[in-house]
Scaffold this motif. Structure first.
Motif, PDB file in Angstrom:
ATOM      1  N   SER A  61       0.844  -1.196   0.000  1.00 49.63           N
ATOM      2  CA  SER A  61       0.000   0.000   0.000  1.00 49.63           C
ATOM      3  C   SER A  61       0.876   1.241   0.000  1.00 49.63           C
ATOM      4  N   ILE A  62       0.325   2.321  -0.558  1.00 50.44           N
ATOM      5  CA  ILE A  62       0.990   3.621  -0.561  1.00 50.44           C
ATOM      6  C   ILE A  62      -0.015   4.658  -0.079  1.00 50.44           C
ATOM      7  N   THR A  63       0.395   5.472   0.873  1.00 50.57           N
ATOM      8  CA  THR A  63      -0.477   6.541   1.363  1.00 50.57           C
ATOM      9  C   THR A  63       0.095   7.884   0.952  1.00 50.57           C
ATOM     10  N   ASN A  64      -0.745   8.710   0.337  1.00 50.29           N
ATOM     11  CA  ASN A  64      -0.336  10.043  -0.093  1.00 50.29           C
ATOM     12  C   ASN A  64      -1.357  11.065   0.402  1.00 50.29           C
ATOM     13  N   LEU A  65      -0.892  12.055   1.136  1.00 47.37           N
ATOM     14  CA  LEU A  65      -1.754  13.149   1.586  1.00 47.37           C
ATOM     15  C   LEU A  65      -1.357  14.404   0.831  1.00 47.37           C
ATOM     16  N   GLY A  66      -2.317  15.032   0.163  1.00 45.83           N
ATOM     17  CA  GLY A  66      -2.045  16.236  -0.610  1.00 45.83           C
ATOM     18  C   GLY A  66      -2.704  17.453   0.016  1.00 45.83           C
ATOM     19  N   TYR A  67      -1.957  18.539   0.113  1.00 45.75           N
ATOM     20  CA  TYR A  67      -2.458  19.800   0.674  1.00 45.75           C
ATOM     21  C   TYR A  67      -2.362  20.869  -0.411  1.00 45.75           C
ATOM     22  N   VAL A  68      -3.480  21.519  -0.709  1.00 47.54           N
ATOM     23  CA  VAL A  68      -3.543  22.444  -1.834  1.00 47.54           C
ATOM     24  C   VAL A  68      -4.045  23.808  -1.376  1.00 47.54           C
ATOM     25  N   ALA A  69      -3.430  24.858  -1.904  1.00 46.83           N
ATOM     26  CA  ALA A  69      -3.914  26.227  -1.687  1.00 46.83           C
ATOM     27  C   ALA A  69      -3.954  26.933  -3.031  1.00 46.83           C
ATOM     28  N   GLU A  70      -4.994  27.767  -3.224  1.00 48.99           N
ATOM     29  CA  GLU A  70      -5.144  28.476  -4.497  1.00 48.99           C
ATOM     30  C   GLU A  70      -5.632  29.895  -4.248  1.00 48.99           C
ATOM     31  N   TYR A  71      -5.102  30.830  -5.013  1.00 50.94           N
ATOM     32  CA  TYR A  71      -5.541  32.219  -4.945  1.00 50.94           C
ATOM     33  C   TYR A  71      -5.941  32.676  -6.341  1.00 50.94           C
ATOM     34  N   ARG A  72      -7.089  33.337  -6.449  1.00 56.37           N
ATOM     35  CA  ARG A  72      -7.571  33.826  -7.739  1.00 56.37           C
ATOM     36  C   ARG A  72      -7.769  35.338  -7.664  1.00 56.37           C
ATOM     37  N   ALA A  73      -7.416  36.021  -8.752  1.00 56.15           N
ATOM     38  CA  ALA A  73      -7.568  37.473  -8.803  1.00 56.15           C
ATOM     39  C   ALA A  73      -8.270  37.873 -10.092  1.00 56.15           C
ATOM     40  N   ASP A  74      -9.218  38.796  -9.960  1.00 53.48           N
ATOM     41  CA  ASP A  74      -9.933  39.374 -11.101  1.00 53.48           C
ATOM     42  C   ASP A  74      -9.656  40.877 -11.058  1.00 53.48           C
ATOM     43  N   LEU A  75      -8.862  41.356 -12.014  1.00 49.62           N
ATOM     44  CA  LEU A  75      -8.469  42.760 -12.021  1.00 49.62           C
ATOM     45  C   LEU A  75      -9.168  43.493 -13.156  1.00 49.62           C
ATOM     46  N   ALA A  94      -1.506  28.497  -7.624  1.00 47.68           N
ATOM     47  CA  ALA A  94      -1.851  27.380  -6.754  1.00 47.68           C
ATOM     48  C   ALA A  94      -0.586  26.628  -6.370  1.00 47.68           C
ATOM     49  N   GLY A  95      -0.549  26.141  -5.142  1.00 44.90           N
ATOM     50  CA  GLY A  95       0.564  25.341  -4.668  1.00 44.90           C
ATOM     51  C   GLY A  95       0.049  24.051  -4.058  1.00 44.90           C
ATOM     52  N   ARG A  96       0.841  23.008  -4.161  1.00 42.57           N
ATOM     53  CA  ARG A  96       0.443  21.708  -3.610  1.00 42.57           C
ATOM     54  C   ARG A  96       1.643  21.058  -2.929  1.00 42.57           C
ATOM     55  N   TYR A  97       1.387  20.475  -1.766  1.00 44.77           N
ATOM     56  CA  TYR A  97       2.412  19.708  -1.054  1.00 44.77           C
ATOM     57  C   TYR A  97       1.899  18.291  -0.869  1.00 44.77           C
ATOM     58  N   ASP A  98       2.676  17.308  -1.343  1.00 43.98           N
ATOM     59  CA  ASP A  98       2.306  15.906  -1.217  1.00 43.98           C
ATOM     60  C   ASP A  98       3.194  15.221  -0.191  1.00 43.98           C
ATOM     61  N   ASP A  99       2.558  14.634   0.826  1.00 40.22           N
ATOM     62  CA  ASP A  99       3.231  13.891   1.882  1.00 40.22           C
ATOM     63  C   ASP A  99       3.030  12.412   1.582  1.00 40.22           C
ATOM     64  N   ASN A 100       4.101  11.742   1.155  1.00 45.97           N
ATOM     65  CA  ASN A 100       4.009  10.363   0.704  1.00 45.97           C
ATOM     66  C   ASN A 100       4.846   9.468   1.606  1.00 45.97           C
ATOM     67  N   ASP A 101       4.288   8.307   1.986  1.00 42.75           N
ATOM     68  CA  ASP A 101       5.002   7.431   2.921  1.00 42.75           C
ATOM     69  C   ASP A 101       5.985   6.484   2.235  1.00 42.75           C
ATOM     70  N   VAL A 102       6.050   6.500   0.895  1.00 49.41           N
ATOM     71  CA  VAL A 102       6.992   5.642   0.174  1.00 49.41           C
ATOM     72  C   VAL A 102       7.994   6.486  -0.617  1.00 49.41           C
ATOM     73  N   PHE A 103       7.494   7.467  -1.358  1.00 49.49           N
ATOM     74  CA  PHE A 103       8.352   8.302  -2.196  1.00 49.49           C
ATOM     75  C   PHE A 103       8.648   9.630  -1.513  1.00 49.49           C
ATOM     76  N   ALA A 138       6.805  16.024  -2.108  1.00 50.13           N
ATOM     77  CA  ALA A 138       6.960  16.904  -3.269  1.00 50.13           C
ATOM     78  C   ALA A 138       6.154  18.185  -3.108  1.00 50.13           C
ATOM     79  N   THR A 139       6.728  19.284  -3.584  1.00 48.56           N
ATOM     80  CA  THR A 139       6.034  20.573  -3.638  1.00 48.56           C
ATOM     81  C   THR A 139       5.941  20.998  -5.098  1.00 48.56           C
ATOM     82  N   THR A 140       4.732  21.263  -5.567  1.00 49.28           N
ATOM     83  CA  THR A 140       4.514  21.682  -6.953  1.00 49.28           C
ATOM     84  C   THR A 140       3.639  22.930  -6.970  1.00 49.28           C
ATOM     85  N   TYR A 141       3.590  23.602  -8.117  1.00 44.70           N
ATOM     86  CA  TYR A 141       2.798  24.821  -8.218  1.00 44.70           C
ATOM     87  C   TYR A 141       2.327  25.025  -9.643  1.00 44.70           C
ATOM     88  N   ARG A 142       1.357  25.914  -9.806  1.00 49.27           N
ATOM     89  CA  ARG A 142       0.845  26.269 -11.131  1.00 49.27           C
ATOM     90  C   ARG A 142       0.355  27.709 -11.122  1.00 49.27           C
TER      91      ARG A 142
END
Length: 198
Positions: free
Chosen positions: A1-15, A24-33, A36-40
């Motif tokens: 088994s593999i457990t992965n917990l993902g935490y995501v935050a996003e900010y939107r702006a209308d100018l 948006a940013g994401r942090y993945d907490d994985n018990d095998v690998f 990771a921190t990713t963004y878009r």
């Protein structure tokens, strides 16, 4: 088994109702690998006087091997428990044009991705390709509305792929096209749909 917990935050702006931004940013907490921190980031700018919209994005990503890729077994496949996650960086930019009182919308988008340690089926197992693979191409989209009940959507994508040695990647279509027709009736309570993929 593999457990992965993902935490995501996003900010939107209308100018000013013309410029739209997201981050948006994401942090993945994985018990095998490795964790990771990713963004878009995305952006769109309306050119109302021309009926056009400029759009683009940039992001990073991580894809962990699946349980089947790691440990699966089938008649012609044996898993590879030594696989590493693949990581990617990609961006796209395009323009959307509305015509005939928004009844016709055309969109052209260029995309460019770089994937390190790409997981690729190789014979009877899976393996990580050495180095960075390059995937880039152009996507064209057409949306047309007729008499408020019939909508036609067409899409064509050209994709050019190369591994780190310049060899074309396997099992990746260079040309993909689709056409979808949707007809609404009974006061938009029902619809009939036909889709064709090539």
């Amino acid at each position: 088994s593999i457990t992965n917990l993902g935490y995501v935050a996003e900010y939107r702006a209308d100018l000013w109702g013309r410029l739209f931004l997201t981050i948006a940013g994401r942090y993945d907490d994985n018990d095998v690998f490795k964790n990771a921190t990713t963004y878009r980031m995305t952006g769109a700018f309306l050119l109302d006087n021309l009926g056009a919209r400029l759009h683009g994005s940039y992001g990073t990503g991580v894809k962990n091997p699946t349980l089947f890729e790691l440990f699966g077994s089938a008649e012609n496949f044996t898993g590879n428990p030594n696989l590493s996650p693949e990581s990617s960086k990609g961006w796209d930019a395009g323009i959307e044009q509305r015509l005939f009182s928004d009844r016709l919308t055309l969109d052209a988008t260029y995309f460019n991705n770089r994937i390190t340690d790409l997981i690729q089926g190789s014979g009877i197992t899976s393996s990580n390709l050495n180095g960075t693979s390059k995937i880039q191409g152009l996507e064209l989209t057409l949306d047309a509305k007729f008499a408020n009940q019939l909508k036609i959507t067409g899409q064509y994508t050209y994709t050019n792929t190369k591994d780190a040695n310049g060899t074309e990647l396997v099992r990746r279509a260079k040309h993909i096209a689709s056409l979808n027709l949707n007809y609404e009736f009974f006061a938009n309570r029902a619809n009939l749909n036909l889709g064709i993929d090539y």
